[in-house]
Design a protein around this motif. Structure first.
Motif, PDB file in Angstrom:
ATOM      1  N   GLY B 138       0.825  -1.214   0.000  1.00 40.05           N
ATOM      2  CA  GLY B 138       0.000   0.000   0.000  1.00 40.05           C
ATOM      3  C   GLY B 138       0.851   1.253   0.000  1.00 40.05           C
ATOM      4  N   GLU B 139       1.947   1.225   0.761  1.00 36.06           N
ATOM      5  CA  GLU B 139       2.838   2.399   0.809  1.00 36.06           C
ATOM      6  C   GLU B 139       3.510   2.618  -0.540  1.00 36.06           C
ATOM      7  OE1 GLU B 139       3.919   1.898   5.555  1.00 36.06           O
ATOM      8  OE2 GLU B 139       5.257   1.098   4.020  1.00 36.06           O
ATOM      9  N   VAL B 143       3.384   5.892  -2.787  1.00 29.48           N
ATOM     10  CA  VAL B 143       4.581   6.606  -3.250  1.00 29.48           C
ATOM     11  C   VAL B 143       4.511   6.779  -4.768  1.00 29.48           C
ATOM     12  CG1 VAL B 143       7.085   6.443  -3.557  1.00 29.48           C
ATOM     13  CG2 VAL B 143       6.059   5.914  -1.346  1.00 29.48           C
ATOM     14  N   ALA B 144       4.074   5.704  -5.452  1.00 34.79           N
ATOM     15  CA  ALA B 144       3.954   5.775  -6.902  1.00 34.79           C
ATOM     16  C   ALA B 144       2.951   6.861  -7.301  1.00 34.79           C
ATOM     17  CB  ALA B 144       3.523   4.425  -7.456  1.00 34.79           C
ATOM     18  N   LEU B 145       1.836   6.927  -6.581  1.00 35.50           N
ATOM     19  CA  LEU B 145       0.848   7.966  -6.886  1.00 35.50           C
ATOM     20  C   LEU B 145       1.437   9.352  -6.635  1.00 35.50           C
ATOM     21  CD1 LEU B 145      -2.024   8.821  -7.654  1.00 35.50           C
ATOM     22  CD2 LEU B 145      -2.644   8.642  -5.245  1.00 35.50           C
ATOM     23  N   ALA B 146       2.158   9.486  -5.511  1.00 40.80           N
ATOM     24  CA  ALA B 146       2.762  10.783  -5.185  1.00 40.80           C
ATOM     25  C   ALA B 146       3.729  11.220  -6.281  1.00 40.80           C
ATOM     26  CB  ALA B 146       3.491  10.690  -3.856  1.00 40.80           C
ATOM     27  N   SER B 147       4.458  10.240  -6.863  1.00 43.78           N
ATOM     28  CA  SER B 147       5.427  10.606  -7.892  1.00 43.78           C
ATOM     29  C   SER B 147       4.719  11.095  -9.158  1.00 43.78           C
ATOM     30  CB  SER B 147       6.350   9.422  -8.195  1.00 43.78           C
ATOM     31  OG  SER B 147       5.643   8.406  -8.844  1.00 43.78           O
ATOM     32  N   GLU B 154      -1.838  17.351 -16.319  1.00 38.07           N
ATOM     33  CA  GLU B 154      -3.113  17.809 -16.858  1.00 38.07           C
ATOM     34  C   GLU B 154      -4.069  16.642 -16.989  1.00 38.07           C
ATOM     35  OE1 GLU B 154      -2.758  20.250 -20.337  1.00 38.07           O
ATOM     36  OE2 GLU B 154      -0.979  21.238 -19.545  1.00 38.07           O
ATOM     37  N   VAL B 155      -3.486  15.482 -17.292  1.00 34.19           N
ATOM     38  CA  VAL B 155      -4.309  14.280 -17.393  1.00 34.19           C
ATOM     39  C   VAL B 155      -3.669  13.201 -16.521  1.00 34.19           C
ATOM     40  CG1 VAL B 155      -5.306  12.578 -18.932  1.00 34.19           C
ATOM     41  CG2 VAL B 155      -4.795  14.864 -19.792  1.00 34.19           C
ATOM     42  N   LEU B 156      -4.493  12.628 -15.638  1.00 35.80           N
ATOM     43  CA  LEU B 156      -3.980  11.567 -14.770  1.00 35.80           C
ATOM     44  C   LEU B 156      -4.759  10.289 -15.065  1.00 35.80           C
ATOM     45  CD1 LEU B 156      -2.224  10.654 -12.376  1.00 35.80           C
ATOM     46  CD2 LEU B 156      -3.969  11.547 -10.842  1.00 35.80           C
ATOM     47  N   LEU B 157      -4.033   9.246 -15.431  1.00 35.56           N
ATOM     48  CA  LEU B 157      -4.658   7.973 -15.778  1.00 35.56           C
ATOM     49  C   LEU B 157      -4.321   6.971 -14.687  1.00 35.56           C
ATOM     50  CD1 LEU B 157      -3.155   8.295 -19.289  1.00 35.56           C
ATOM     51  CD2 LEU B 157      -5.612   8.334 -18.930  1.00 35.56           C
ATOM     52  N   LEU B 158      -5.362   6.351 -14.114  1.00 35.07           N
ATOM     53  CA  LEU B 158      -5.120   5.426 -13.004  1.00 35.07           C
ATOM     54  C   LEU B 158      -5.656   4.051 -13.388  1.00 35.07           C
ATOM     55  CD1 LEU B 158      -6.373   7.699 -10.080  1.00 35.07           C
ATOM     56  CD2 LEU B 158      -4.026   7.421 -10.882  1.00 35.07           C
ATOM     57  N   ASP B 159      -4.803   3.038 -13.240  1.00 31.67           N
ATOM     58  CA  ASP B 159      -5.216   1.677 -13.572  1.00 31.67           C
ATOM     59  C   ASP B 159      -5.402   0.895 -12.283  1.00 31.67           C
ATOM     60  OD1 ASP B 159      -5.775  -0.675 -14.762  1.00 31.67           O
ATOM     61  OD2 ASP B 159      -3.935  -0.801 -15.963  1.00 31.67           O
ATOM     62  N   GLU B 160      -6.660   0.674 -11.908  1.00 35.64           N
ATOM     63  CA  GLU B 160      -6.982  -0.081 -10.693  1.00 35.64           C
ATOM     64  C   GLU B 160      -6.143   0.400  -9.505  1.00 35.64           C
ATOM     65  OE1 GLU B 160      -9.341  -2.220 -10.622  1.00 35.64           O
ATOM     66  OE2 GLU B 160      -9.567  -3.110 -12.604  1.00 35.64           O
ATOM     67  N   PRO B 161      -6.210   1.669  -9.178  1.00 36.23           N
ATOM     68  CA  PRO B 161      -5.292   2.175  -8.137  1.00 36.23           C
ATOM     69  C   PRO B 161      -5.583   1.606  -6.759  1.00 36.23           C
ATOM     70  CG  PRO B 161      -6.898   3.841  -8.728  1.00 36.23           C
ATOM     71  CD  PRO B 161      -7.109   2.712  -9.687  1.00 36.23           C
ATOM     72  N   THR B 162      -6.791   1.109  -6.543  1.00 37.54           N
ATOM     73  CA  THR B 162      -7.122   0.658  -5.184  1.00 37.54           C
ATOM     74  C   THR B 162      -7.331  -0.849  -5.120  1.00 37.54           C
ATOM     75  OG1 THR B 162      -9.460   1.067  -5.640  1.00 37.54           O
ATOM     76  CG2 THR B 162      -8.224   2.837  -4.600  1.00 37.54           C
ATOM     77  N   ALA B 163      -7.026  -1.540  -6.203  1.00 38.26           N
ATOM     78  CA  ALA B 163      -7.381  -2.959  -6.271  1.00 38.26           C
ATOM     79  C   ALA B 163      -6.575  -3.818  -5.314  1.00 38.26           C
ATOM     80  CB  ALA B 163      -7.206  -3.475  -7.692  1.00 38.26           C
ATOM     81  N   SER B 164      -5.280  -3.535  -5.209  1.00 31.43           N
ATOM     82  CA  SER B 164      -4.464  -4.480  -4.444  1.00 31.43           C
ATOM     83  C   SER B 164      -3.845  -3.839  -3.204  1.00 31.43           C
ATOM     84  CB  SER B 164      -3.371  -5.049  -5.353  1.00 31.43           C
ATOM     85  OG  SER B 164      -2.735  -4.002  -6.032  1.00 31.43           O
ATOM     86  N   VAL B 165      -4.539  -2.877  -2.618  1.00 30.83           N
ATOM     87  CA  VAL B 165      -3.972  -2.248  -1.424  1.00 30.83           C
ATOM     88  C   VAL B 165      -4.953  -2.358  -0.258  1.00 30.83           C
ATOM     89  CG1 VAL B 165      -2.574  -0.640  -2.749  1.00 30.83           C
ATOM     90  CG2 VAL B 165      -4.857   0.044  -2.032  1.00 30.83           C
ATOM     91  N   ASP B 166      -4.442  -2.119   0.925  1.00 34.49           N
ATOM     92  CA  ASP B 166      -5.280  -2.194   2.111  1.00 34.49           C
ATOM     93  C   ASP B 166      -6.295  -1.052   2.122  1.00 34.49           C
ATOM     94  OD1 ASP B 166      -3.827   0.040   4.127  1.00 34.49           O
ATOM     95  OD2 ASP B 166      -2.579  -0.828   2.544  1.00 34.49           O
ATOM     96  N   ALA B 167      -7.310  -1.202   2.980  1.00 34.89           N
ATOM     97  CA  ALA B 167      -8.428  -0.260   2.979  1.00 34.89           C
ATOM     98  C   ALA B 167      -7.968   1.164   3.280  1.00 34.89           C
ATOM     99  CB  ALA B 167      -9.461  -0.705   4.011  1.00 34.89           C
ATOM    100  N   LYS B 168      -7.020   1.292   4.179  1.00 34.43           N
ATOM    101  CA  LYS B 168      -6.579   2.630   4.574  1.00 34.43           C
ATOM    102  C   LYS B 168      -5.858   3.298   3.409  1.00 34.43           C
ATOM    103  CE  LYS B 168      -3.237   4.877   7.495  1.00 34.43           C
ATOM    104  NZ  LYS B 168      -1.841   4.517   7.732  1.00 34.43           N
ATOM    105  N   SER B 169      -4.993   2.537   2.738  1.00 35.54           N
ATOM    106  CA  SER B 169      -4.283   3.085   1.579  1.00 35.54           C
ATOM    107  C   SER B 169      -5.275   3.476   0.490  1.00 35.54           C
ATOM    108  CB  SER B 169      -3.298   2.067   1.021  1.00 35.54           C
ATOM    109  OG  SER B 169      -2.242   1.877   1.910  1.00 35.54           O
ATOM    110  N   GLN B 171      -8.311   4.410   0.768  1.00 37.02           N
ATOM    111  CA  GLN B 171      -8.997   5.643   1.145  1.00 37.02           C
ATOM    112  C   GLN B 171      -8.093   6.856   0.905  1.00 37.02           C
ATOM    113  OE1 GLN B 171     -12.086   5.776   1.652  1.00 37.02           O
ATOM    114  NE2 GLN B 171     -11.967   8.016   1.869  1.00 37.02           N
ATOM    115  N   LEU B 172      -6.816   6.736   1.307  1.00 36.51           N
ATOM    116  CA  LEU B 172      -5.883   7.851   1.148  1.00 36.51           C
ATOM    117  C   LEU B 172      -5.649   8.155  -0.331  1.00 36.51           C
ATOM    118  CD1 LEU B 172      -3.464   6.797   3.967  1.00 36.51           C
ATOM    119  CD2 LEU B 172      -4.606   9.026   3.840  1.00 36.51           C
ATOM    120  N   ILE B 173      -5.602   7.108  -1.147  1.00 35.93           N
ATOM    121  CA  ILE B 173      -5.397   7.300  -2.575  1.00 35.93           C
ATOM    122  C   ILE B 173      -6.582   8.062  -3.169  1.00 35.93           C
ATOM    123  CG2 ILE B 173      -5.369   6.042  -4.774  1.00 35.93           C
ATOM    124  CD1 ILE B 173      -3.612   3.923  -3.311  1.00 35.93           C
ATOM    125  N   LYS B 174      -7.772   7.631  -2.802  1.00 33.03           N
ATOM    126  CA  LYS B 174      -8.971   8.305  -3.322  1.00 33.03           C
ATOM    127  C   LYS B 174      -8.984   9.775  -2.931  1.00 33.03           C
ATOM    128  CE  LYS B 174     -11.803   4.174  -2.941  1.00 33.03           C
ATOM    129  NZ  LYS B 174     -12.949   3.613  -2.200  1.00 33.03           N
TER     130      LYS B 174
END
Lengths: 280, 337, 229
Positions: B138-139, B143-147, B154-169, B171-174
């Motif tokens: 999750g961390e 970190v990858a999202l932060a980078s 201008e355009v951010l593309l996310l591929d399953e950003p929350t699929a394989s992380v813990d619930a807290k991560s 939530q923070l990603i969202k």
């Protein structure tokens, strides 16, 4: 970035060093091909600093067998030769590869072998001794490298009435394909006889701290004199050779002062070479 | 208004296999576009193409009207967070700073990195100098999202950003993503299975299946197996109901699409002429937070139809989960895949 | 057996007394191997990168050729370079035969396939996601290359150490191209060959110990670097 600067600095330093090494070719360097005996005995280590002091020329030498040395000269890869195979040398000059052959010194060849002398050749003439070795099939170790010593050995076999080309297959005849000291070491290990120049043998004795495994059995025979000469590489055949430097060396080594220096060169208190340059 | 993306006559192949075939697609600028579809539908491929990381085998992608591709001028306006992010074998700081450094933006580097790090809920004091291998899944994802966020894309593309992380991560990603959208007006395209999140933030959805993009009103799919019944293809349900459709135009097609607009809803069975009439259960109600529209999902065994209703229309029907309704639709599918 | 112990004792004497001949051979070895390594890394890392990173026709054939060259015998390289650099050869005019740069050319040819093959392997084993990640972060082609090489640094370090080991210990090229000229092209290995043929085991053992020491220092410092990062 500091690392980048350091790396860049290293690179430039390296380049400078490399260019300096390249530049050696531009400096006054005389390149000589010589036989293993002059190198192994330390004679050139003794002469090179004197030459540098006298003329400012740096002497670099490649120690190989006479056969290879002549080949290097033919390929124009050296400027001068110091070798000891008179008939091959004359053929070399006749072919137009070399000029100005000058005899500088000699020592003699000797036949050495184990102290118990199994073939019983002690005190014989060189040709008789070889004939006896062949008859007894005692182990004989040959250079087998077309060096001056090897050429001399072939001549001796012929004089003794034995065709050296047929010796190849004899089990008692061993060819090392290496330098004289290496061949002496092989002979010691195999307890065999071999033909060597006296200079290298003295060096061999010195290495073994005066406890040599081999001893001199045949010496003093006129037929086994070992004549050294210098030959300049023909600048007409090789336009890139430094003939001026080669001529300087040739003149220098035949000068009375250096001839005396050669006479003074000693290993374990023994004189190795007898100068015999003809003064002009 | 110029669309964010326009795709024309695109075919993308891996070897001989066609991974994506899109004749024409526009994605509107601003806001959040959700990319839906089963695994292997081509969502990740589409995201890589939109991120200009890969060049389509054929066809052209336009970004705000300009033809674009890898290493083009607009290349750095777009960034992608792949499903399995890769962290460079460096510290967290170097990972996040990488994008800025290669852009030559070295001013206030540390401050910028610390800021996005706190956005994704990682304490800079603790994490800034952590090596790449000392992070949990999750961390690492954060970190990858932060980078990506540090680039203010201008355009951010996310591929399953929350699929394989813990619930807290997750939530923070969202939260971090939402913040970027509202703060910088970043256009967001997300591939995800997180329905609740889509319903909350998506302005529009794209449905992908078998490498094709479906128009959003057509997102009702009927999978096989099919049996041949006279001139029709028939799907039998365990409760004895039957569904008939005209066969597809090509043999390798086996998924039927039924356009939402062709579906009629009845509270009681009613004779219909030359139409399918099947009883469904209301199984799910969803509110689209942004538009106020309500999504109602009707299910019959493995077939689900999702239709959209305004508040008024929804109350007139009185849908509640468990209610039985009859849906009628033509025997000719809107399209086949 | 006496002379072996004697050799080892003599070895330390030579090293401690900073024997000029011994140190000249050591310095020459270090110099020539550094040239060869600099050249083979500068050429080999990019070539190996492209071989491992790009897909093109004939890639498999090229890999096979490079892998075959890994087993190139040093005497054959020596012979080839000798033939090239000899005054009668095509590059004779530059007078590189019997010089350190000449030896460095031969050793570069020796090290190059090792660096290329191992770099290619290191780059091939990089995560597929790395490329996507770097492009997504906006790296241009040059930055992509540099970062990929940096990510593969441990593999490339291994390549460098392997190649260095080969260059440091080869004797065929140094002997044939360098001519074993005292104070100039006599390296540790050619000196060992010479001293052994002369029966001077002590000097040979001393130089052998130095060679081992250099190899040890190089490997140890790499291990240290690796652990630190």
């Amino acid at each position: 970035m500091n690392t980048k600067k350091v790396l860049l600095l290293c690179f430039w330093a390296l380049l400078a060093l490399f260019l300096a090494d390249l530049g050696l070719a531009e400096k006054k360097v005389l390149r000589m091909a010589t036989t293993t005996s002059t190198d192994n005995t330390g004679l050139l280590d003794y002469l090179a600093p004197i030459f540098k002091k006298d003329t400012g020329i740096e002497l670099q030498w490649i120690a190989v067998g006479t056969g290879k040395a002549l080949k290097l000269g033919q390929n124009c890869d050296v400027d001068i030769l110091m070798v000891h195979a008179p008939s091959a040398e004359k053929a070399f000059i006749k072919a137009g590869y070399g000029i100005n052959r000058r005899e500088i010194m000699y020592n003699d060849f000797i036949i050495v072998g184990p102290p118990d002398d199994p073939a019983g050749i002690k005190g014989m003439s060189a040709t008789e001794a070889l004939r006896k070795i062949a008859n007894q099939k005692a182990i004989f170790v040959s250079r087998g490298d077309h060096s001056g010593t090897h050429k001399k050995e072939e001549t001796l076999w012929k004089t003794a009435g034995i065709d050296p080309n047929k010796l190849d297959k004899e089990p008692w005849y061993i060819q090392t394909g290496q330098g004289m000291l290496a061949t002496l070491n092989v002979a010691s290990e195999k307890r065999g006889y071999t033909l060597t120049d006296r200079g290298t043998f003295i060096k061999y004795e010195a290495t073994l701290k005066g406890k040599p495994i081999l001893v001199i059995l045949v010496e003093g025979d006129k037929i086994i004199r070992n004549q050294y000469s210098v030959i300049e590489i023909n600048p007409e055949h090789c336009p890139n050779v430094k003939n001026d430097l080669a001529r300087t060396f040739s003149d220098w080594i035949t000068s009375p002062k250096i001839q005396q220096a050669i006479a003074n060169f000693r290993l374990m208190g023994k004189q190795l070479f007898i100068p015999n340059a003809k003064t002009k | 208004m110029i669309p964010l993306y326009e795709i024309k006559n695109l075919i993308h192949k891996y070897g001989e296999k066609v991974a994506l075939k899109i004749d024409n697609l526009t994605i509107s600028d601003r806001g959040v576009t959700a990319l839906l579809g089963p695994n292997g539908a081509g969502k990740s491929t589409l995201l890589r193409l939109l991120a200009l990381v890969e060049k389509p085998t054929q066809g052209q992608i336009y970004l705000r009207g300009e033809p674009v591709g890898p290493f083009c001028k607009a290349f750095r306006k777009v960034t992608l967070l792949p499903q399995q992010p890769y962290l460079l074998k460096r510290s967290v700081f170097e990972n996040i700073a990488y994008g800025l450094k290669i852009r030559g933006k070295k001013k206030n580097l540390r401050q910028k990195v610390c800021e996005v790090l706190s956005w994704v809920g990682l304490d800079p004091d603790q994490f800034l100098h952590r090596p790449w291998y000392a992070l949990s899944g999750g961390e690492a994802q954060r970190v990858a999202l932060a980078s990506r966020l540090v680039l203010q894309p201008e355009v951010l593309l996310l591929d399953e950003p929350t699929a394989s992380v813990d619930a807290k991560s997750a939530q923070l990603i969202k939260e971090a993503v939402t913040k970027a959208v509202s703060l910088w007006g970043t256009s967001l395209i997300i591939a995800t299975h997180d329905w609740a999140w889509i319903n909350e933030i998506a302005d529009r959805t794209l449905y992908l299946i078998k490498g094709h993009v479906l128009p959003s009103e057509m997102s009702n799919l009927i999978f096989g197996p099919w049996t041949v019944n006279g001139r029709f293809w028939e799907k039998r349900f365990r409760d004895g109901q039957r569904l008939l459709l005209e066969p597809p135009p090509s043999k390798d097609m086996d998924i039927a699409l039924i356009s939402s607009s062709s579906v009629e809803i009845f509270g009681n069975p009613k004779p219909v002429h030359d139409q399918n009439l099947l009883s469904f259960w209301v199984t799910r109600l969803n509110l689209k937070t942004k538009s106020g529209q309500i999504l109602v999902t009707f299910s019959l065994e493995d077939v689900s139809f999702t239709l959209e209703f305004s508040k008024e229309k929804f109350s007139s029907y009185g849908f509640v989960p468990g209610k039985k309704v009859w849906l009628s639709f033509p025997k000719k599918a809107s399209a086949w895949l | 057996m006496g002379y072996i112990t004697e050799g080892i004792i003599k070895a330390f004497e030579l090293l401690i007394s900073r024997d000029a001949e011994t140190y000249s051979a050591i310095l020459t070895t270090l110099k020539v191997s550094t040239y060869a390594m600099t050249a083979s890394l500068a050429l080999g890392i990019p070539l190996g990168f492209f071989l491992g990173f790009l897909d093109f026709r004939g890639k498999k054939l090229l890999r096979t050729i490079v892998n075959t060259l890994l087993a190139f015998p040093t005497v054959l390289i020596g012979l080839l370079v000798y033939a090239l650099l000899s005054q009668r050869g095509p590059l004779g005019q530059y007078g590189l035969l019997f010089t350190l740069p000449g030896v460095a050319i031969g050793q570069t040819i020796l090290a190059l396939p090792i660096v290329i093959a191992l770099t290619a392997t290191a780059v091939e084993s990089l995560d597929r996601q790395l490329r996507i990640t770097l492009l997504a972060l906006g790296a241009n082609r040059y930055q992509l290359l540099c970062t990929c090489i940096w990510e593969a640094r441990y593999g490339i370090l291994t390549a460098a150490v392997t190649a260095y080991g080969r260059v440091l210990t080869e004797v065929g090229i140094s002997l044939m191209v360098g001519g074993n000229i005292k104070w100039h092209t006599r390296t540790i290995t050619t000196a060992i060959a010479l001293e052994t043929s002369k029966g001077e085991f002590a000097m040979g053992i001393a130089l052998g110990l130095v060679l081992l020491l250099i190899a040890f220092v190089v490997n140890f410092s790499l291990m240290y670097l690796r652990q630190r990062s």
